[in-house]
Design an enzyme around this catalytic site. Structure first.
Site, PDB file in Angstrom:
ATOM      1  N   GLU A   1       0.828  -1.222   0.000  1.00  0.00           N
ATOM      2  CA  GLU A   1       0.000   0.000   0.000  1.00  0.00           C
ATOM      3  C   GLU A   1       0.857   1.265   0.000  1.00  0.00           C
ATOM      4  O   GLU A   1       0.362   2.347   0.311  1.00  0.00           O
ATOM      5  CB  GLU A   1      -0.950   0.018   1.215  1.00  0.00           C
ATOM      6  CG  GLU A   1      -1.866  -1.177   1.354  1.00  0.00           C
ATOM      7  CD  GLU A   1      -2.839  -1.401   0.194  1.00  0.00           C
ATOM      8  OE1 GLU A   1      -2.864  -0.579  -0.746  1.00  0.00           O
ATOM      9  OE2 GLU A   1      -3.549  -2.417   0.228  1.00  0.00           O
TER      10      GLU A   1
ATOM     11  N   HIS B   1     -12.977  -3.170   3.993  1.00  0.00           N
ATOM     12  CA  HIS B   1     -11.547  -3.519   4.066  1.00  0.00           C
ATOM     13  C   HIS B   1     -10.931  -2.994   5.371  1.00  0.00           C
ATOM     14  O   HIS B   1     -10.359  -3.761   6.133  1.00  0.00           O
ATOM     15  CB  HIS B   1     -10.813  -2.965   2.840  1.00  0.00           C
ATOM     16  CG  HIS B   1      -9.336  -3.221   2.857  1.00  0.00           C
ATOM     17  ND1 HIS B   1      -8.620  -3.590   1.748  1.00  0.00           N
ATOM     18  CD2 HIS B   1      -8.425  -3.158   3.865  1.00  0.00           C
ATOM     19  CE1 HIS B   1      -7.345  -3.765   2.068  1.00  0.00           C
ATOM     20  NE2 HIS B   1      -7.201  -3.494   3.355  1.00  0.00           N
TER      21      HIS B   1
ATOM     22  N   HIS C   1      -7.221  -2.810  10.074  1.00  0.00           N
ATOM     23  CA  HIS C   1      -8.508  -3.487   9.865  1.00  0.00           C
ATOM     24  C   HIS C   1      -9.235  -3.613  11.206  1.00  0.00           C
ATOM     25  O   HIS C   1      -9.423  -4.734  11.697  1.00  0.00           O
ATOM     26  CB  HIS C   1      -8.276  -4.881   9.273  1.00  0.00           C
ATOM     27  CG  HIS C   1      -7.424  -4.923   8.046  1.00  0.00           C
ATOM     28  ND1 HIS C   1      -6.724  -6.045   7.649  1.00  0.00           N
ATOM     29  CD2 HIS C   1      -7.171  -3.980   7.090  1.00  0.00           C
ATOM     30  CE1 HIS C   1      -6.069  -5.794   6.514  1.00  0.00           C
ATOM     31  NE2 HIS C   1      -6.313  -4.552   6.162  1.00  0.00           N
TER      32      HIS C   1
ATOM     33  N   HIS D   1      -2.731   2.491   8.370  1.00  0.00           N
ATOM     34  CA  HIS D   1      -3.840   1.699   7.831  1.00  0.00           C
ATOM     35  C   HIS D   1      -3.984   0.430   8.655  1.00  0.00           C
ATOM     36  O   HIS D   1      -2.990  -0.180   9.039  1.00  0.00           O
ATOM     37  CB  HIS D   1      -3.566   1.346   6.372  1.00  0.00           C
ATOM     38  CG  HIS D   1      -4.447   0.264   5.830  1.00  0.00           C
ATOM     39  ND1 HIS D   1      -5.815   0.417   5.702  1.00  0.00           N
ATOM     40  CD2 HIS D   1      -4.176  -0.995   5.401  1.00  0.00           C
ATOM     41  CE1 HIS D   1      -6.323  -0.704   5.211  1.00  0.00           C
ATOM     42  NE2 HIS D   1      -5.354  -1.579   5.024  1.00  0.00           N
TER      43      HIS D   1
ATOM     44  N   GLU E   1     -17.515  12.387  22.693  1.00  0.00           N
ATOM     45  CA  GLU E   1     -16.281  13.053  22.263  1.00  0.00           C
ATOM     46  C   GLU E   1     -15.973  12.898  20.775  1.00  0.00           C
ATOM     47  O   GLU E   1     -15.024  13.514  20.291  1.00  0.00           O
ATOM     48  CB  GLU E   1     -15.113  12.511  23.080  1.00  0.00           C
ATOM     49  CG  GLU E   1     -15.364  12.644  24.570  1.00  0.00           C
ATOM     50  CD  GLU E   1     -14.351  13.525  25.289  1.00  0.00           C
ATOM     51  OE1 GLU E   1     -13.173  13.321  25.056  1.00  0.00           O
ATOM     52  OE2 GLU E   1     -14.790  14.399  26.052  1.00  0.00           O
TER      53      GLU E   1
HETATM   54  O1  2HA Z   1      -0.677  -4.987   3.691  1.00  0.00           O
HETATM   55  O2  2HA Z   1      -3.597  -4.338   4.878  1.00  0.00           O
HETATM   56  O3  2HA Z   1      -4.325  -3.419   2.529  1.00  0.00           O
HETATM   57  C1  2HA Z   1      -1.811  -5.606   4.093  1.00  0.00           C
HETATM   58  C2  2HA Z   1      -2.996  -4.746   3.926  1.00  0.00           C
HETATM   59  C3  2HA Z   1      -3.362  -4.396   2.556  1.00  0.00           C
HETATM   60 ZN    ZN Z   2      -5.526  -3.573   4.494  1.00  0.00          ZN
END
Ligand code: 2HA
Ligand code: ZN
Length: 271
Positions: free
Chosen positions: A116, A210, A141, A139, A169
């Site tokens: 990414e 995602h 999940h 980033h 908040e």
């Molecule tokens: O690299 O989260 O979006 C692993 C991820 C890809």
């Molecule tokens: Zn990811």
């Protein structure tokens, strides 16, 4: 030269990835972080004239030519960063051509930066254009945020409004709201460009079904934004199937925003 393993930026990457792993936001190789470092500070730990190897990037990042980033590696697990930072992390400088990364440290087994990296660097460039102090792109999940994606409309106004209602908040932490992208193929320049476009307006961007991107001047700021969305999403998922008896009213959100003198997305309220 100081020992790179004692550098505050390496220590913080180790701590943050371990923390995110323990929170369940970064299963297997999920998630990635990039952090733009101060070249003078990196120079205390590394010989900036010694390039280990160069890695093609496949996109143009000339807006950040010469900038140095510490970044998580592709296929690497957040779980393992703390025990072996030199294999799982890398420090790269964007070369003069804007299309190549110069490896200064890390990725010891021949690895490279996260798949990414286009989304990260394009997001850095977009954020720096509106906030010159931005340094971190993160980033991950997060579980409840992702769960919410399946049962709530993926609409910026509606999603932000629901999150604001879930914890008092929230509007204070992210008055600028949450940007939303539909499901898109990850690891591509196209999702990078779409993310960067949203980043001109938002510090948080949901990648539909995602995960999420958060940015900030510091690791704490990027982490804190995602953590607050995740908390709100958790409250939503714990209550969405139950009758709603109480809620924070829009006029109360306005009171909060006014008390804190916030520049908030008034158009995300139903006034
Ligand atoms: O690299 O989260 O979006 C692993 C991820 C890809
Ligand atoms: Zn990811």
């Amino acid at each position: 030269m100081k020992d790179i393993f004692t550098a505050p930026f390496v220590e913080e990457m180790r701590k943050t990835t371990a923390n995110m792993y323990r929170l369940g936001w970064d299963e297997r190789n999920g998630g990635n972080i990039s952090w733009m470092l101060d070249a003078a500070e990196v120079g205390e730990y590394l010989d900036l004239n010694r390039v280990i190897r160069t890695i093609p990037m496949g996109f143009d990042a000339s807006a950040v030519t010469g900038k140095i980033f510490i970044v998580t590696g592709t296929g690497k697990y957040f779980k393992n960063v703390d025990a072996d930072p030199e294999n799982n992390l890398g420090i790269v400088r964007i070369a003069a051509d804007g299309r190549t990364a110069e490896l200064l440290w890390g990725f010891r087994d021949g690895g490279k930066f996260t798949s990414e990296f286009p989304a990260h660097l394009m997001s850095h460039i977009a954020r720096l254009s509106v906030d010159p102090g931005n340094r971190v792109v993160m980033h991950c999940h997060p579980t409840y945020t992702l769960a919410m994606n399946y049962v709530h409309e993926l609409n910026e106004k509606k999603l932000t409004h629901t999150l604001w209602e879930m914890c008092t908040e929230c509007i204070v932490v992210f008055p600028d709201g949450v940007g939303v992208l539909p499901w898109m193929l990850c690891g591509t320049n196209a999702i990078g460009e779409a993310t960067a476009e949203k980043m001109k307006e938002f510090r948080l961007v949901v990648w539909g079904m995602h995960g999420i991107y958060g940015v900030g001047k510091t690791m704490d700021e990027a982490f804190g934004l995602i953590e607050t969305v995740e908390k709100a999403a958790q409250i939503y998922m714990l209550t969405a199937h139950l009758p709603r008896i109480n809620t924070i009213q829009d006029h109360e959100l306005v009171e909060l925003a006014e008390l804190w003198g916030l520049d908030y997305r008034k158009d995300f309220l139903n006034l």
